[in-house]
Design a protein around this motif. Structure first.
Motif, PDB file in Angstrom:
ATOM      1  N   ASP A  87       0.961  -1.300   0.111  1.00 19.64           N
ATOM      2  CA  ASP A  87       0.063  -0.026   0.045  1.00 19.64           C
ATOM      3  C   ASP A  87       0.969   1.368  -0.043  1.00 19.64           C
ATOM      4  OD1 ASP A  87      -3.169  -0.373   0.529  1.00 19.64           O
ATOM      5  OD2 ASP A  87      -1.788  -2.155   1.302  1.00 19.64           O
ATOM      6  N   TRP A  88       2.148   1.084   0.167  1.00 18.01           N
ATOM      7  CA  TRP A  88       3.008   2.369   0.485  1.00 18.01           C
ATOM      8  C   TRP A  88       4.436   1.738  -0.321  1.00 18.01           C
ATOM      9  CZ3 TRP A  88       3.601   6.455   4.762  1.00 18.01           C
ATOM     10  CH2 TRP A  88       4.461   7.472   4.544  1.00 18.01           C
ATOM     11  N   PRO A  89       4.547   2.090  -1.516  1.00 14.54           N
ATOM     12  CA  PRO A  89       5.889   1.743  -2.373  1.00 14.54           C
ATOM     13  C   PRO A  89       6.995   1.573  -1.243  1.00 14.54           C
ATOM     14  CG  PRO A  89       4.476   2.823  -3.716  1.00 14.54           C
ATOM     15  CD  PRO A  89       3.791   3.135  -2.394  1.00 14.54           C
ATOM     16  N   GLY A  90       7.741   0.541  -1.125  1.00 10.38           N
ATOM     17  CA  GLY A  90       8.860   0.435  -0.260  1.00 10.38           C
ATOM     18  C   GLY A  90       8.768   0.476   1.028  1.00 10.38           C
ATOM     19  N   LYS A  91       7.443   0.586   1.759  1.00  8.01           N
ATOM     20  CA  LYS A  91       7.646   0.644   3.247  1.00  8.01           C
ATOM     21  C   LYS A  91       6.449  -0.315   3.570  1.00  8.01           C
ATOM     22  CE  LYS A  91       8.148   5.561   3.547  1.00  8.01           C
ATOM     23  NZ  LYS A  91       9.362   5.483   4.336  1.00  8.01           N
ATOM     24  N   ILE A  92       6.765  -0.848   4.768  1.00  7.73           N
ATOM     25  CA  ILE A  92       5.935  -1.770   5.440  1.00  7.73           C
ATOM     26  C   ILE A  92       5.092  -0.635   6.304  1.00  7.73           C
ATOM     27  CG2 ILE A  92       5.820  -3.438   7.371  1.00  7.73           C
ATOM     28  CD1 ILE A  92       8.562  -4.342   6.711  1.00  7.73           C
ATOM     29  N   SER A  93       3.688  -0.864   6.013  1.00  4.22           N
ATOM     30  CA  SER A  93       2.913   0.031   6.534  1.00  4.22           C
ATOM     31  C   SER A  93       1.621  -0.626   7.310  1.00  4.22           C
ATOM     32  CB  SER A  93       2.201   1.202   5.622  1.00  4.22           C
ATOM     33  OG  SER A  93       1.525   0.143   4.630  1.00  4.22           O
ATOM     34  N   CYS A  94       1.015  -0.063   8.168  1.00  4.05           N
ATOM     35  CA  CYS A  94      -0.109  -0.111   8.963  1.00  4.05           C
ATOM     36  C   CYS A  94      -1.525   0.462   7.996  1.00  4.05           C
ATOM     37  CB  CYS A  94      -0.264   0.109  10.409  1.00  4.05           C
ATOM     38  SG  CYS A  94      -1.821  -0.064  11.136  1.00  4.05           S
TER      39      CYS A  94
END
Length: 227
Positions: A7-14
């Protein structure tokens, strides 16, 4: 959604979903969130804060989506809580509330914008929108680009609503305004709002690949949901 890597390119997100939306896109896959009064699972803010604090060394950021987050008057306050914990925030929006987006930009609350351009502006009436809404989306596009913040624009390519010429028109418009990235998303007929659109066959993947190449002459373009 506790964790996401897409859901956020390049990031692990909540990913946090907010209820309510001012559009009625027949291909919406989060239709349960359109009505704020629907029987959705609500989570107390204290629960979210506790979770985010416990995952601070692991999560990279928070994605707020919906529905349409910008119709919620408490959105800025909510994002401020997340920023106070130390998380950057990505906002998914349909762009119909430019004044709300402008406030978020001025208050330095957003790190990444993702704006859905539903189709060519003359077709927005097919989404329960008006010419005024289409104009507001264009205003939001300019706001986001001029902010200098990281961003993407995206279009779900839905047969019957989004023709190849619509996509090329959008790509040209984005190029003229100096946009960064454009994503073409494959339509998925499962769990959509309209019963009619559950029977719509998605475009052939090769057609989308060819369309991506044509758009790339105007703006950096990528595909999503094509396997």
């Amino acid at each position: 959604m506790p964790t996401s890597m897409i859901d956020w390119p390049g990031k692990i997100s909540c990913v946090i979903f907010l209820g309510g939306c001012n559009l009625r896109c027949p291909f919406c896959q989060n239709s349960i969130l359109i009505d704020k009064k629907a029987d959705n699972k609500n989570i107390e803010i204290t629960q979210i804060q506790e979770y985010l604090l416990s995952k601070k060394n692991w999560l990279d950021g928070i994605v707020i989506t919906g529905g349409e987050p910008s119709i919620n008057h408490e959105l800025g306050e909510l994002i401020s809580l997340f920023k106070a914990i130390g998380y950057p925030v990505k906002l998914d929006t349909n762009g119909t509330r430019p004044r709300a987006l402008s406030r978020l930009i001025k208050e330095d609350l957003i790190s990444y914008f993702a704006l859905d351009i539903k189709t060519s502006f003359e077709k927005y009436d097919l989404l329960g929108a008006s010419k005024k809404d289409a104009g507001a989306v264009l205003e939001s596009i300019d706001l986001i680009i001029e902010s200098g913040l990281d961003h993407e624009f995206r279009t779900t390519v839905v047969p019957g609503l989004v023709e190849p010429e619509d996509v090329l028109q959008i790509a040209t418009m984005l190029k003229e305004r100096g946009a960064g990235k454009y994503y073409l998303q494959q339509f998925n007929p499962k769990n959509v709002l309209s019963e009619e659109f559950k029977c719509v066959k998605p475009y052939n993947v090769q057609l989308l690949r060819d369309l991506k190449e044509k758009c790339s002459s105007s703006i950096t373009t990528q595909l999503r949901g094509c396997g």
